[in-house]
Design an enzyme around this catalytic site. Structure first.
Site, short mmCIF file in Angstrom:
data_model
loop_
_atom_site.label_atom_id
_atom_site.label_comp_id
_atom_site.label_asym_id
_atom_site.label_seq_id
_atom_site.Cartn_x
_atom_site.Cartn_y
_atom_site.Cartn_z
N HIS A 131 84.76 102.90 15.92
CA HIS A 131 84.19 102.86 17.27
C HIS A 131 83.27 104.05 17.47
O HIS A 131 83.54 105.16 17.02
CB HIS A 131 85.26 102.75 18.36
CG HIS A 131 86.04 103.99 18.67
ND1 HIS A 131 85.60 104.95 19.56
CD2 HIS A 131 87.26 104.42 18.24
CE1 HIS A 131 86.51 105.92 19.67
NE2 HIS A 131 87.52 105.63 18.86
N ASP A 150 87.09 111.78 16.94
CA ASP A 150 87.37 110.53 17.64
C ASP A 150 86.12 109.99 18.31
O ASP A 150 85.83 110.34 19.45
CB ASP A 150 88.48 110.77 18.66
CG ASP A 150 88.98 109.50 19.31
OD1 ASP A 150 88.66 108.40 18.81
OD2 ASP A 150 89.69 109.59 20.33
N GLU A 184 85.50 101.37 23.10
CA GLU A 184 86.91 101.45 22.68
C GLU A 184 87.71 102.28 23.67
O GLU A 184 88.85 101.93 24.02
CB GLU A 184 87.01 102.06 21.27
CG GLU A 184 88.41 101.98 20.64
CD GLU A 184 89.28 103.20 20.92
OE1 GLU A 184 90.47 103.18 20.54
OE2 GLU A 184 88.79 104.19 21.52
N GLU A 185 87.11 103.39 24.11
CA GLU A 185 87.83 104.28 25.01
C GLU A 185 88.02 103.67 26.40
O GLU A 185 88.81 104.18 27.21
CB GLU A 185 87.09 105.63 25.13
CG GLU A 185 86.88 106.36 23.81
CD GLU A 185 88.17 106.91 23.21
OE1 GLU A 185 89.26 106.62 23.76
OE2 GLU A 185 88.08 107.63 22.19
N ASP A 210 89.56 104.69 12.62
CA ASP A 210 89.52 105.45 13.86
C ASP A 210 90.15 106.81 13.59
O ASP A 210 91.37 106.96 13.60
CB ASP A 210 90.28 104.71 14.97
CG ASP A 210 90.06 105.34 16.34
OD1 ASP A 210 89.54 106.48 16.40
OD2 ASP A 210 90.41 104.71 17.35
N HIS A 286 89.31 113.77 22.98
CA HIS A 286 89.05 113.48 24.40
C HIS A 286 88.76 114.74 25.21
O HIS A 286 88.88 114.73 26.44
CB HIS A 286 90.21 112.69 25.03
CG HIS A 286 90.51 111.40 24.34
ND1 HIS A 286 91.70 110.72 24.52
CD2 HIS A 286 89.79 110.67 23.45
CE1 HIS A 286 91.70 109.62 23.79
NE2 HIS A 286 90.54 109.57 23.13
#
Length: 318
Positions: A131, A150, A184-185, A210, A286
């Site tokens: 992603h 990520d 995706e998030e 991922d 994140h």
């Protein structure tokens, strides 16, 4: 869910997926996967060895440096659209003549799909995916989110696998598609749209990357055992053992933790080789701290080997 509801879940660090536009998952139309079954042994060591020798030590780092330069790659923003456009151009420039398309969603960021047609079974598709979006959970739309691990790491992992496969002139018997999913998030949005659009196609498997750049002690490849296919995981362990020096460690995410789940729910065999044996091993994700200096590129390149080994073995399997 509404945009505000999604943002509320994200900022409260709630694990979720958005099924607003989904069919009922209990009655989801199952994909045509054909009659394919995974081999009982590896048989393409020579071809894999030749391909692996062409892996670049520098290109993935260069690509990730540029990919993390965007303020963020949030799917529902102009940054997400611009970063996807950059990725699309890079894929085309690195692989002249390859078939690359943008898969448009209802949000700004498109998914990107590159395809190598199979020489004997072009209608059977092996999907290799990652992603492309990133997120800052404190400020999803505007916050700095380098997303180096990520999932910048997975994105450049399959980008390098594509470059090597395409430049090597290998002609897989089955078609191989490389997918960089948007959203995706936001709850696996991009892969949900793509897998739904592929309902009438024959997809033999999805191998999803991922996060590939943050090993723990001791280094290992985590094999996610929920929302994945048991036999594909068996074969994946063989790939890791045969083409890397890493052990494998099984673990569960506990929920539909990435885009492989979108395929799994449609009956497609899917697997997720993870960077380590702990679902929450990298505490930087994140946040503003998911930066390129935290990525172990020697570890990441082992996942390029996994991707190439899997592609070559499965695309040519009888």
């Amino acid at each position: 869910m509404t945009k505000d509801q999604i943002l509320n879940l994200i900022t409260n660090n709630v694990r979720f997926r958005d099924v607003t536009d989904f069919e009922n998952t209990d009655t989801l139309a199952k994909q045509n996967t054909g009659s394919f079954s995974f081999p009982s042994a590896l048989s393409h060591q020579k071809q894999v060895s030749q391909a692996v020798s062409k892996i670049s030590q520098t290109i993935p780092k260069s690509m990730l440096t540029n990919f993390t330069a965007f303020t963020n790659r949030y799917y529902n923003s102009n940054n997400g659209k611009q970063s996807s456009n950059w990725l699309y151009k890079v894929i085309k420039d690195m692989n002249p003549g390859i078939n690359v398309t943008k898969f448009v969603h209802k949000f700004p960021q498109p998914s990107v799909i590159a395809r190598i047609d199979g020489s004997e079974k072009p209608d059977e598709i092996l999907v290799v995916s990652a992603h492309q979006d990133s997120i800052n959970i404190d400020s999803p739309e505007n916050g700095r989110a380098p997303g180096a691990d990520d999932d910048g790491s997975g994105s450049v992992t399959i980008l390098e696998a594509l470059r090597v496969l395409y430049s090597s002139g290998l002609c897989p018997k089955r078609s191989v598609e490389f997918h960089w999913y948007a959203g995706e998030e936001g709850g696996l949005l991009g892969s949900a749209d793509v897998s739904k659009a592929y309902a009438d196609k024959t997809v033999v498997a999805d191998l999803h990357f991922d996060m590939t750049g943050y090993p723990m002690d001791p280094p290992a490849v985590g094999i996610v055992t929920d929302y994945t296919d048991t036999d594909m995981n068996r074969f994946l362990r063989m790939i890791v053992k045969g083409y890397t020096d890493l052990p494998t460690k099984d673990f569960q995410c506990g929920y539909a933790c990435s885009d492989h789940a979108s395929w799994h729910e449609r009956g497609v065999k899917s697997a997720l080789p993870f960077e380590n044996q702990y679902v929450d091993g990298n505490r930087n994700i994140h946040t503003v701290n998911d930066t390129i200096d935290t990525v172990d590129f020697s570890h990441l390149l082992k996942f390029v080997k996994i991707a190439l080994g899997f592609i070559i073995e499965v695309s040519d399997a009888t």
